[in-house]
Structure formats: structure tokens, C-alpha cells
Design a protein around this motif. Structure first.
Motif, short mmCIF file in Angstrom:
data_model
loop_
_atom_site.label_atom_id
_atom_site.label_comp_id
_atom_site.label_asym_id
_atom_site.label_seq_id
_atom_site.Cartn_x
_atom_site.Cartn_y
_atom_site.Cartn_z
N VAL A 154 0.99 -1.34 0.42
CA VAL A 154 0.56 -0.08 0.08
C VAL A 154 0.98 1.21 0.00
CG1 VAL A 154 -1.20 0.71 1.19
CG2 VAL A 154 -1.99 -0.95 0.96
N THR A 155 1.05 2.24 -0.77
CA THR A 155 1.71 3.30 -1.15
C THR A 155 0.68 4.28 -0.37
OG1 THR A 155 0.45 4.57 -2.64
CG2 THR A 155 1.82 3.23 -3.34
N THR A 156 1.44 5.61 0.21
CA THR A 156 1.39 6.68 1.14
C THR A 156 -0.01 6.99 0.75
OG1 THR A 156 2.69 8.39 -0.23
CG2 THR A 156 3.39 7.21 2.41
N GLY A 157 0.05 6.86 -0.95
CA GLY A 157 -1.81 7.65 -1.46
C GLY A 157 -2.79 6.93 -1.05
N GLY A 158 -2.42 5.62 -0.48
CA GLY A 158 -3.56 4.52 -0.27
C GLY A 158 -3.55 3.87 -1.52
N ILE A 159 -2.64 3.78 -2.61
CA ILE A 159 -2.90 2.88 -3.44
C ILE A 159 -2.32 1.50 -3.52
CG2 ILE A 159 -2.10 2.54 -6.02
CD1 ILE A 159 -1.97 5.59 -5.73
N TYR A 160 -3.17 0.26 -3.87
CA TYR A 160 -2.98 -1.04 -3.39
C TYR A 160 -2.67 -1.82 -4.62
CZ TYR A 160 -5.95 -0.55 0.89
OH TYR A 160 -5.65 -0.22 2.27
#
Length: 103
Positions: free
Chosen positions: A59-65
Motif C-alpha cells: 500500500v502506498t502513502t497515497g492509499g494505492i494498493y
């Protein structure tokens, strides 16, 4: 015993120690309950980022899985959909999806 303490502190009254004691206790509490656990989490996250490998779900800090498809020194390629890859800085990876599902 009190006279030994007064001699060791240069004859100062114990009132000075009693005035500083609450501040010392606050610093100790902050260290053990706030600073120390944060440092531990940062170390674990740094270790996790260093050990990323192809196929890991993240999961990225931007919320992308997504799923890691390539790992380089400073970035990773993350597949977010079929044949859709994005380049993400390693500092932008916060956790794996298995941790997110457990919470």
C-alpha cells in the motif's frame, strides 16, 4: 542519609530536587510511551522497505494498493491493475496488504 545527599549536592536543599522531579518524570514517560515506540516502528518500516521483493503486496502513502513487479535501489514498480504499472519511491510504501486486511 539526608545529610549525605546534602553533602553530595553541594549543600543545596532537597526542595530543588523536588521541583525538578516532576519534569524529569514527564521526560521519562514521554520517552518510554511516545519516542521509543515511534523509533521502533520507523526501524521496522525501514527494514520492510529494504526487504521488498517482486510479488509483495503493498500500500502506498497515497492509499494505492498493488503488487511489486520490480525493485530498484530507490524505487519500485507497482502493478495496480492488469498491465498498469506505476513507479513509486520506496519511501512511499507504508505496509503490505496483509497487514491492512488484519486491522
Amino acid at each position: 542519609m539526608m545529610s549525605l545527599f546534602l553533602q553530595a549536592t553541594g549543600g543545596e536543599s532537597p526542595g530543588m530536587l523536588m521541583q525538578l522531579l516532576p519534569f524529569i518524570l514527564i521526560i521519562v514517560v514521554f520517552y518510554f510511551f511516545m519516542i521509543r515506540p515511534q523509533v521502533k516502528r520507523q526501524k521496522e518500516l525501514r527494514k520492510y522497505r529494504e526487504n521488498l521483493k517482486k510479488g509483495d503486496k503493498v500500500v502506498t502513502t497515497g492509499g494505492i494498493y498493488g503488487k511489486v513487479t520490480e525493485v530498484k535501489d530507490s524505487y519500485v514498480m507497482v502493478e495496480i491493475a492488469n498491465d498498469v504499472n506505476i513507479k513509486v519511491d520506496k519511501a512511499g510504501i507504508i505496509m503490505d496488504m496483509s497487514d491492512a486486511v488484519k486491522k
